[in-house]
Scaffold this motif. Structure first.
Motif, short mmCIF file in Angstrom:
data_model
loop_
_atom_site.label_atom_id
_atom_site.label_comp_id
_atom_site.label_asym_id
_atom_site.label_seq_id
_atom_site.Cartn_x
_atom_site.Cartn_y
_atom_site.Cartn_z
N SER A 1 0.82 -1.21 0.00
CA SER A 1 0.00 0.00 0.00
C SER A 1 0.86 1.26 0.00
O SER A 1 0.51 2.24 -0.64
CB SER A 1 -0.92 -0.03 1.22
N PRO B 1 7.14 2.73 -2.62
CA PRO B 1 7.21 3.28 -3.97
C PRO B 1 6.73 2.24 -5.00
O PRO B 1 6.82 1.03 -4.77
CB PRO B 1 8.69 3.58 -4.16
N THR C 1 7.79 9.48 -11.92
CA THR C 1 7.55 8.14 -11.38
C THR C 1 6.18 7.60 -11.75
O THR C 1 6.03 6.43 -12.06
CB THR C 1 7.69 8.17 -9.84
N GLY C 2 5.15 8.46 -11.67
CA GLY C 2 3.81 7.96 -11.95
C GLY C 2 2.78 9.05 -11.84
O GLY C 2 3.11 10.24 -11.81
N TYR D 1 -0.73 9.81 3.63
CA TYR D 1 -0.03 8.69 2.98
C TYR D 1 -1.03 7.61 2.57
O TYR D 1 -1.98 7.35 3.30
CB TYR D 1 0.90 7.95 3.94
N GLY D 2 -0.76 6.94 1.50
CA GLY D 2 -1.63 5.85 1.10
C GLY D 2 -1.27 5.42 -0.30
O GLY D 2 -0.29 5.92 -0.89
N PRO D 3 -2.04 4.50 -0.86
CA PRO D 3 -1.72 3.99 -2.20
C PRO D 3 -1.59 5.11 -3.25
O PRO D 3 -0.66 5.06 -4.06
CB PRO D 3 -2.86 3.03 -2.50
N SER E 1 1.80 6.78 -2.98
CA SER E 1 2.87 5.84 -3.36
C SER E 1 3.15 5.86 -4.86
O SER E 1 4.28 5.63 -5.29
CB SER E 1 2.47 4.40 -3.02
N GLN E 2 2.11 6.14 -5.63
CA GLN E 2 2.27 6.14 -7.09
C GLN E 2 3.29 7.17 -7.55
O GLN E 2 3.82 7.10 -8.65
CB GLN E 2 0.92 6.45 -7.76
N MET F 1 5.98 8.20 -5.64
CA MET F 1 7.21 8.13 -4.86
C MET F 1 8.31 7.39 -5.62
O MET F 1 8.11 6.24 -6.03
CB MET F 1 6.91 7.37 -3.56
N SER G 1 11.70 5.29 -6.12
CA SER G 1 12.25 4.25 -5.25
C SER G 1 13.73 4.46 -4.93
O SER G 1 14.30 3.72 -4.15
CB SER G 1 12.06 2.88 -5.91
N PRO H 1 13.17 6.18 0.76
CA PRO H 1 12.82 6.93 -0.45
C PRO H 1 12.38 8.33 -0.06
O PRO H 1 11.91 8.52 1.06
CB PRO H 1 11.64 6.14 -1.02
N SER I 1 10.00 10.75 0.65
CA SER I 1 8.57 10.51 0.82
C SER I 1 7.80 11.78 1.09
O SER I 1 6.60 11.77 1.25
CB SER I 1 8.35 9.55 1.98
#
Ligand code: SF4
Lengths: 460, 114
Positions: free
Chosen positions: A355, A358, B59-60, B83-85, B88-89, B91, B93, B101, B103
């Protein structure tokens, strides 16, 4: 035992909330034993109340392989086989389980010559590196309550992440040398935005994003009586007047504390930021007593650091490929082992990297066999090859957790769970993995008793 | 309309309470797909509370719902989200040899989704 039974309602006094690193151990829980539910959590904050109220017995199988229900024994066998077969297995998570379970996880990693890392690597891992570089002037939260008269929160928002930090330890409680509570303390907040912690602070300092290191270094210079460049405000967003006022207050307080958060560790500079703050605390000890402490998130992330340290000598990111522990953040930390594609199996305990990691790391998790232990269904358990549902620490299981100031606290569970504990599952995996490793090296028979008292042999 | 802003993912109490219900439940998914933006920036960009915006970088990308914050609370050019899914898209690596990373504080392009 401070538990009283009345019909089917049980009151558990002095229970502990393990939702955040404050680990408040003054909970009074009202438990409906028929419904297996905590109906009231006296003294808990909004997060703690949700933690207790939402923990019901889940309607899920205790063990699944590829989404199909299996017996716990079958799942343990599959998990052990998967880990032993892997060339670069990783163990990750561990911040939301007991120290007893963490111990087993480190032992498994040792046996299978894997890599163990905890959520520390993506939280205060950089502070861990800074401790090694600069050292730490430290304390317990009890000392803060009784002595501290000057508190600086830097890059953290306890009002939302650790709501009782203020009332239990650092702002309002009346202590031995702080008899008037808040009136005896000055609270400073340094952050890039005005968070809900701001109303608690007497002084709010807004630093430009990514300029914490510069601000800390300027403060160090001023504390040492050195000159600071005139354009410091243009660089950091903080005026020279504010800086000199802060320095005077820091030097003249009786007992000062830095509580620092992930605003320092997760941003550019990482361990240099934490290191600068720790160095500033050390510098201030020429004038007064000053300490620094990272504010830790998960209930037992501090325990994870302690257990991994006492078992391997290093706090996180530890590799056993050569049969002995080696520490190398950036190489053996989980974001790296996953996003580079090194890991070929993962044992994930009480954590949900699918979840919040990265994207590249999450993509790799989808490609390898994953074993999860969690109390609820998560993004990671959904993609797992082997998924165990386990009992919740502090609610269904006893054990030990470490508060953010490294004080160990014994848990007092509220009601039983039909699910096994993390410790039980990990112990079973450890025993089976040990047998399989012995068999692999010709020292024992697979499926044997697993009682041989020999160390696991080195992998070729 | 595309503009670069600094994204600061962090914890929020709503994220904390909803994650206890379950990370796959609607409430958590909703809380983690909202982004706070300075109201003056929103006005300038023609955005209103509840509008969908796309955040993207090398990244995304992810689509989130925006809500306004007073300029005194959130500086211009800065975005906050739990923070959450979705976060993350975006972030990267790369941990620069530290395990961590980046963040918080990363640049994202924002664009209104129509
Ligand atoms: S401050 Fe943390 S440990 Fe204390 S009750 Fe709230 S969530 Fe639980």
């Amino acid at each position: 035992m401070s538990e009283t039974a009345k019909e089917n309602i049980k009151i558990v006094k002095h229970a502990t909330c393990t939702f955040c690193g404050c680990v408040c151990d003054d909970m009074e829980l009202t438990v409906d034993m028929d419904a297996h539910k905590i109906t009231k959590a006296k003294n808990a904050c909004v997060l703690g109340r949700a933690w207790f109220a939402e923990h019901v017995i889940e309607d899920r199988p205790a063990a699944m392989v590829d989404g199909k229900e299996v017996s716990i024994e079958e799942a343990v066998e599959e998990a052990a086989q998967t880990l032993v077969k892997a060339r670069f297995p990783i163990t990750y998570g561990l911040s939301d389980t007991t120290c007893e379970a963490q111990r087993q996880a480190v032992a498994i990693t040792d046996i299978i010559h894997g890599t163990v890392d905890t959520t520390t690597s993506v939280c205060h891992g950089p502070s861990g590196l800074a401790f090694q570089g600069v050292g730490e002037s430290t304390m317990t939260l009890g000392e803060v309550k009784n002595r501290a008269d000057f508190i600086i929160y830097w890059g953290g928002n306890p009002a939302e992440a650790h709501p009782r930090h203020f009332t239990r330890y650092s702002v309002t409680p009346k202590g031995m040398f702080t008899p008037n509570g808040k009136k005896d303390r000055t609270v400073v907040l340094v952050d890039v935005r005005k968070t809900s912690t701001a109303p608690v602070a007497d002084i709010v300092i807004r630093v430009k994003p990514g300029k914490d290191f510069e601000l800390l270094w300027a403060l160090r210079a001023l504390v040492k009586g050195k000159k600071v460049a005139d354009n410091i405000e243009a660089i950091t967003g903080v005026s020279m007047d504010t800086l000199t006022d802060l320095v005077e207050r820091m030097k003249n307080c009786r007992y000062g504390v830095f509580f620092f958060g992930m605003g320092l560790t997760m941003t550019r500079g990482r361990h240099f930021n934490s290191g600068a703050l720790l160095a500033l605390a050390t510098d201030l000890n020429e004038f007064t007593h000053f300490v620094a402490k990272p504010v830790r998130g998960h209930g037992n992330v501090t325990g994870a650091d302690n257990v991994v340290s006492w078992q391997t000598g290093y706090p996180f990111g530890v590799n056993f490929n050569l049969g002995y522990p080696r520490f190398n953040p950036g190489e053996f930390t989980t974001v790296d082992t996953l996003s580079r594609g090194d890991a070929d199996a993962a044992l994930i305990i009480a954590s949900d990297p699918a979840s919040n990691f990265p994207k590249a790391a999450i993509e790799h998790l989808h490609k390898i066999p994953v074993i999860t232990l969690d109390t609820k269904e998560t993004h990671t358990s959904k993609l797992a090859h082997v998924a165990f549902t386990t009992a919740t620490y502090g609610i269904n299981t006893g054990g030990t957790v470490y508060r953010m100031d490294d004080v160990p606290i014994t848990l007092r569970p509220a009601f039983d769970s039909p699910f096994p504990t993390d410790e039980e599952i990990l112990t079973a995996i450890r025993k089976r993995a040990h047998e399989l490793m012995l068999a692999k090296s010709g020292l024992g028979a697979a499926g044997g008793g697993g009682t041989q008292k020999v160390a696991a042999p080195r992998k070729e | 309309m595309t503009e670069i802003m600094i994204l600061v993912p962090g914890r929020s109490s709503k994220q904390g309470t909803s994650l206890n219900k379950g990370k796959l439940k609607d409430e958590y998914l909703d809380v983690t797909s909202r982004v706070e933006m300075n109201m003056d920036d929103m006005q300038r960009l023609g955005l209103e509370n509840g509008d969908k915006i796309r955040l993207s970088n090398d990244t995304g990308e992810t689509v989130v719902t925006c809500s306004g914050k007073k300029a005194t609370d959130l500086p211009s050019g800065m975005l906050f989200m739990a923070y959450g899914p979705p976060s993350s898209q975006l972030m990267d690596s790369d941990t620069a040899g530290s395990g961590m990373p980046l963040s918080k504080h990363f640049s994202v392009a924002i664009e209104k989704v129509t």
